[in-house]
Write a protein that holds these residues in place. Structure first.
Motif, PDB file in Angstrom:
ATOM      1  N   ALA A 145       0.916  -1.215   0.005  1.00  0.00           N
ATOM      2  CA  ALA A 145      -0.025   0.087  -0.017  1.00  0.00           C
ATOM      3  C   ALA A 145       0.917   1.213   0.146  1.00  0.00           C
ATOM      4  O   ALA A 145       0.505   2.375  -0.717  1.00  0.00           O
ATOM      5  N   ASN A 146       1.990   1.266   0.568  1.00  0.00           N
ATOM      6  CA  ASN A 146       2.881   2.346   0.485  1.00  0.00           C
ATOM      7  C   ASN A 146       3.856   2.695  -0.655  1.00  0.00           C
ATOM      8  O   ASN A 146       4.060   3.452  -0.735  1.00  0.00           O
ATOM      9  N   GLU A 147       3.815   1.602  -1.428  1.00  0.00           N
ATOM     10  CA  GLU A 147       4.520   1.756  -2.531  1.00  0.00           C
ATOM     11  C   GLU A 147       3.368   2.030  -3.673  1.00  0.00           C
ATOM     12  O   GLU A 147       4.188   2.302  -4.808  1.00  0.00           O
ATOM     13  N   PHE A 148       2.256   1.905  -3.533  1.00  0.00           N
ATOM     14  CA  PHE A 148       1.279   2.380  -4.808  1.00  0.00           C
ATOM     15  C   PHE A 148       0.581   3.378  -4.448  1.00  0.00           C
ATOM     16  O   PHE A 148       0.208   3.915  -3.332  1.00  0.00           O
ATOM     17  N   SER A 149       0.097   4.140  -5.440  1.00  0.00           N
ATOM     18  CA  SER A 149      -0.832   5.201  -5.278  1.00  0.00           C
ATOM     19  C   SER A 149      -1.921   5.147  -6.349  1.00  0.00           C
ATOM     20  O   SER A 149      -1.820   4.475  -7.337  1.00  0.00           O
ATOM     21  N   MET A 150      -3.061   5.652  -5.927  1.00  0.00           N
ATOM     22  CA  MET A 150      -4.188   5.523  -6.936  1.00  0.00           C
ATOM     23  C   MET A 150      -4.315   6.776  -7.733  1.00  0.00           C
ATOM     24  O   MET A 150      -4.558   7.896  -7.381  1.00  0.00           O
ATOM     25  N   VAL A 151      -4.663   6.234  -9.171  1.00  0.00           N
ATOM     26  CA  VAL A 151      -4.838   7.419 -10.049  1.00  0.00           C
ATOM     27  C   VAL A 151      -6.445   7.272 -10.334  1.00  0.00           C
ATOM     28  O   VAL A 151      -6.663   6.377 -10.719  1.00  0.00           O
ATOM     29  N   GLU A 152      -6.994   8.445 -10.340  1.00  0.00           N
ATOM     30  CA  GLU A 152      -8.526   8.643 -10.733  1.00  0.00           C
ATOM     31  C   GLU A 152      -8.925   8.510 -12.072  1.00  0.00           C
ATOM     32  O   GLU A 152      -8.195   9.137 -12.980  1.00  0.00           O
ATOM     33  N   LEU A 192      -6.903   3.613 -10.561  1.00  0.00           N
ATOM     34  CA  LEU A 192      -5.957   2.589 -11.076  1.00  0.00           C
ATOM     35  C   LEU A 192      -4.675   2.875 -10.181  1.00  0.00           C
ATOM     36  O   LEU A 192      -4.425   3.770  -9.721  1.00  0.00           O
ATOM     37  N   ALA A 193      -4.086   1.783  -9.811  1.00  0.00           N
ATOM     38  CA  ALA A 193      -3.018   1.674  -9.037  1.00  0.00           C
ATOM     39  C   ALA A 193      -1.723   1.658  -9.662  1.00  0.00           C
ATOM     40  O   ALA A 193      -1.595   0.763 -10.768  1.00  0.00           O
ATOM     41  N   PHE A 194      -0.908   2.433  -9.462  1.00  0.00           N
ATOM     42  CA  PHE A 194       0.504   2.533  -9.898  1.00  0.00           C
ATOM     43  C   PHE A 194       1.651   2.674  -9.255  1.00  0.00           C
ATOM     44  O   PHE A 194       1.595   3.434  -8.079  1.00  0.00           O
ATOM     45  N   ARG A 195       3.017   2.269  -9.266  1.00  0.00           N
ATOM     46  CA  ARG A 195       3.844   2.461  -8.441  1.00  0.00           C
ATOM     47  C   ARG A 195       4.560   3.663  -8.256  1.00  0.00           C
ATOM     48  O   ARG A 195       4.464   4.543  -9.076  1.00  0.00           O
ATOM     49  N   ASN A 196       4.617   4.250  -6.922  1.00  0.00           N
ATOM     50  CA  ASN A 196       4.917   5.463  -6.574  1.00  0.00           C
ATOM     51  C   ASN A 196       6.085   5.983  -7.315  1.00  0.00           C
ATOM     52  O   ASN A 196       6.187   7.150  -7.797  1.00  0.00           O
ATOM     53  N   ASP A 197       7.303   5.059  -7.512  1.00  0.00           N
ATOM     54  CA  ASP A 197       8.372   5.507  -8.190  1.00  0.00           C
ATOM     55  C   ASP A 197       8.359   5.947  -9.439  1.00  0.00           C
ATOM     56  O   ASP A 197       8.731   6.707 -10.077  1.00  0.00           O
ATOM     57  N   GLY A 234       5.902  13.629 -12.019  1.00  0.00           N
ATOM     58  CA  GLY A 234       5.371  14.632 -11.209  1.00  0.00           C
ATOM     59  C   GLY A 234       4.485  14.224  -9.945  1.00  0.00           C
ATOM     60  O   GLY A 234       3.890  15.188  -8.995  1.00  0.00           O
ATOM     61  N   GLY A 235       4.336  13.155  -9.915  1.00  0.00           N
ATOM     62  CA  GLY A 235       3.505  12.522  -8.809  1.00  0.00           C
ATOM     63  C   GLY A 235       2.143  12.252  -9.331  1.00  0.00           C
ATOM     64  O   GLY A 235       1.456  12.597 -10.383  1.00  0.00           O
ATOM     65  N   VAL A 236       1.235  11.504  -8.485  1.00  0.00           N
ATOM     66  CA  VAL A 236      -0.294  11.036  -8.533  1.00  0.00           C
ATOM     67  C   VAL A 236      -1.032  12.601  -8.911  1.00  0.00           C
ATOM     68  O   VAL A 236      -2.226  12.242  -9.726  1.00  0.00           O
ATOM     69  N   ILE A 286       0.915   9.312 -21.489  1.00  0.00           N
ATOM     70  CA  ILE A 286       2.096   8.601 -21.140  1.00  0.00           C
ATOM     71  C   ILE A 286       1.782   7.057 -20.725  1.00  0.00           C
ATOM     72  O   ILE A 286       2.839   6.472 -20.858  1.00  0.00           O
ATOM     73  N   TRP A 287       0.655   6.538 -20.935  1.00  0.00           N
ATOM     74  CA  TRP A 287       0.311   5.245 -20.931  1.00  0.00           C
ATOM     75  C   TRP A 287      -0.959   4.924 -21.259  1.00  0.00           C
ATOM     76  O   TRP A 287      -1.843   5.832 -21.245  1.00  0.00           O
ATOM     77  N   TYR A 288      -1.122   3.837 -21.604  1.00  0.00           N
ATOM     78  CA  TYR A 288      -2.629   3.375 -21.887  1.00  0.00           C
ATOM     79  C   TYR A 288      -2.811   1.883 -21.662  1.00  0.00           C
ATOM     80  O   TYR A 288      -1.712   1.107 -21.356  1.00  0.00           O
ATOM     81  N   GLY A 289      -4.075   1.730 -21.216  1.00  0.00           N
ATOM     82  CA  GLY A 289      -4.470   0.171 -21.220  1.00  0.00           C
ATOM     83  C   GLY A 289      -5.837  -0.189 -21.907  1.00  0.00           C
ATOM     84  O   GLY A 289      -6.421   0.660 -22.101  1.00  0.00           O
TER      85      GLY A 289
END
Length: 155
Positions: free
Chosen positions: A19-26, A48-53, A59-61, A148-151
């Motif tokens: 949970a500390n390694e990932f952040s949620m993008v709306e 969607l969950a992505f790795r913080n690094d 520029g961050g979540v 920068i990404w697609y799924g």
């Protein structure tokens, strides 16, 4: 993770570490148009969950938003119902171009852009050859961000 649990690690510790390694993008409701243009809403569909690094490279979540593509003008690169991640930090077209979310004539579009810095114009391109390339002044469009990404869901 599996090794940690097998070697006596606590599942709760592993869950907290993850949970500390990932952040949620709306992912916002509505869509970004690969066609005539749409306006997404501020309501959130899901996250969607992505790795913080990885997120920090952009520029961050808080500088990222996900939207769904509607339309076929960016096929084959982006297909209808793909989810794209937009880096809102990028407000200018790079000399190499790329795929951007733009506001043009009151609509939010996803298009491939190619800038002509000498003329102060930009080509607004669709990957689908059925759509024509448009040209406008750089001042006529507002860059919402760069894709920068697609799924995509396999259907």
């Amino acid at each position: 993770i599996v090794q940690n649990l097998k070697s006596g690690g606590n599942a709760g510790d592993t869950t907290e570490k993850l949970a500390n390694e990932f952040s949620m993008v709306e992912k916002k409701k509505g869509a970004i148009s690969a066609g005539p243009g749409l306006a997404p809403t501020d309501h959130v569909d899901f996250q969607l969950a992505f790795r913080n690094d990885w997120l920090e490279k952009y520029g961050g979540v808080n500088q990222l938003v996900a939207l769904q593509v509607e339309g076929d003008s960016m096929t084959p690169e982006l297909r209808e119902r793909d989810v794209v991640l937009i880096n809102k930090n990028i407000k200018e077209v790079s000399l190499g171009g790329g795929i951007y979310a733009i506001k043009w004539k009151g609509n939010i579009l996803v298009k491939r852009l190619q800038v002509n810095p000498h003329a102060g114009t930009v080509l607004i391109k669709s990957d689908n050859p059925s759509y024509e390339t448009l040209e406008t002044n750089l001042d006529d469009i507002e860059i919402e961000g760069k894709i920068i990404w697609y799924g995509r869901e396999i259907r």
